[in-house]
Design a protein around this motif. Structure first.
Motif, short mmCIF file in Angstrom:
data_model
loop_
_atom_site.label_atom_id
_atom_site.label_comp_id
_atom_site.label_asym_id
_atom_site.label_seq_id
_atom_site.Cartn_x
_atom_site.Cartn_y
_atom_site.Cartn_z
N ASP A 20 -0.07 4.30 1.11
CA ASP A 20 -0.35 5.25 2.20
C ASP A 20 0.42 4.82 3.45
O ASP A 20 -0.17 4.60 4.52
CB ASP A 20 -1.86 5.32 2.48
N ASP A 33 0.85 -1.19 0.00
CA ASP A 33 0.00 0.00 0.00
C ASP A 33 0.89 1.24 0.00
O ASP A 33 1.92 1.28 0.69
CB ASP A 33 -0.86 0.03 1.27
N LYS A 69 -4.97 8.97 7.54
CA LYS A 69 -5.48 9.75 6.42
C LYS A 69 -6.96 10.06 6.62
O LYS A 69 -7.66 9.36 7.33
CB LYS A 69 -5.25 9.01 5.11
#
Ligand SMILES: CC(=O)N[C@H]1[C@@H](OP(=O)(O)OP(=O)(O)OC[C@H]2O[C@@H](n3ccc(=O)[nH]c3=O)[C@H](O)[C@@H]2O)O[C@H](CO)[C@H](O)[C@@H]1O
Ligand SMILES: [Mn+2]
Length: 243
Positions: A102, A100, A234
């Motif tokens: 993020d 990923d 996030k």
């Protein structure tokens, strides 16, 4: 050993903003003694930051379509990785990690993580009993896992292994995702559900602890000594194309 490690990372839509930290921290901590090839999949190639790479490290940008559903962006990774392995990665690397974007690296991630098929225990489930695992529970889905089966709940944000074994994993998961789509069913956690089903019947040869996929939203616990890679916090509503 002169091994090359492929690293796939998707940065579709606003997720391009995570690339800089992901790549800069990977240069510090990820497979430092190896040849590394990053494959960045994005619909915004002009927004890929230029990060200084050390010797023996290389980055390619591969354009992919955007989507107005995050579920589709996340799930289509299986198909896109499968295709990229066929076209390019099988000739260019020995091992592969699919990560990923993020996320950031914080500490050494090295040769200890290599194996034919590598998975990570999801940081939110390593203390949970099996009945709490968020596997797909509807028999109509090809990701179905019955209540009395399953070893671990694996994170969808990190998997890897030899290029050959990961090729088979992505191919099977892609076919199952497409079969579900034809039957108008979407597994609870998209490709993560299909990954969990695949790993139940094709056991990983190496299981990494949640040190390799922590979550910044989760307070560090005593048994986790070194956080090596973690998801950053996030704002989902702001960053995803849909809620
Ligand atoms: C820790 C963990 O295992 N997290 C899983 C979880 O939530 P996450 O909250 O980690 O999902 P996420 O929003 O990070 O999406 C997964 C990945 O898809 C890519 N992306 C997503 C949306 C978008 O608009 N653009 C884009 O590029 C990007 O690389 C991102 O890192 O559930 C997802 C969907 O089922 C995946 O299984 C994730 O791996
Ligand atoms: Mn994520």
């Amino acid at each position: 050993m002169n091994l090359t490690i492929a690293t796939t990372v998707f940065a579709v839509g606003k997720y391009v903003r995570f690339l800089q930290d992901f790549l800069e921290t990977a240069e510090k901590h990820f497979m430092v003694d190896f040849n590394v090839r990053y494959y960045v999949f994005t619909d915004r190639p002009d927004d890929v930051p230029s990060v200084n790479l050390s010797q023996g490290r290389h980055l390619s940008v591969i354009q992919v379509p955007g989507s107005n559903r995050w579920q589709e962006i996340s799930a289509r990774r299986m198909e896109i990785i499968q295709t990229a392995i066929e076209r390019q990665i099988s000739r260019e690397a020995d091992y592969i990690f699919c990560l990923d974007v993020d996320s950031k690296f914080h500490a050494r991630w090295g040769a200890e993580s290599l194996g034919r098929l590598v998975a990570v225990i999801h940081p939110w489930f390593y203390q949970a009993t099996r009945d709490l695992f968020t596997y797909e529970r509807r028999p109509a889905s090809t990701a179905y896992i019955p209540m009395d089966e399953g070893d671990y709940y694996y994170a969808g944000a990190v998997f890897g292994g030899s290029v050959e074994d990961v090729y088979t994993l992505t191919k099977v998961c892609r076919n199952q995702l497409e079969e579900d789509a034809r039957n108008s069913i979407e597994a609870a956690w998209q490709e993560e559900s299909h990954l969990n089903r695949y790993l139940l019947y094709n056991k990983p040869s190496k299981l990494l602890s949640p040190e390799y996929q922590w979550d910044d939203k989760k307070t560090k616990t005593n048994e986790v000594k070194v956080i090596r890679f973690s998801s950053v916090i996030k704002n989902y509503a702001e960053i995803r194309p849909n809620v």
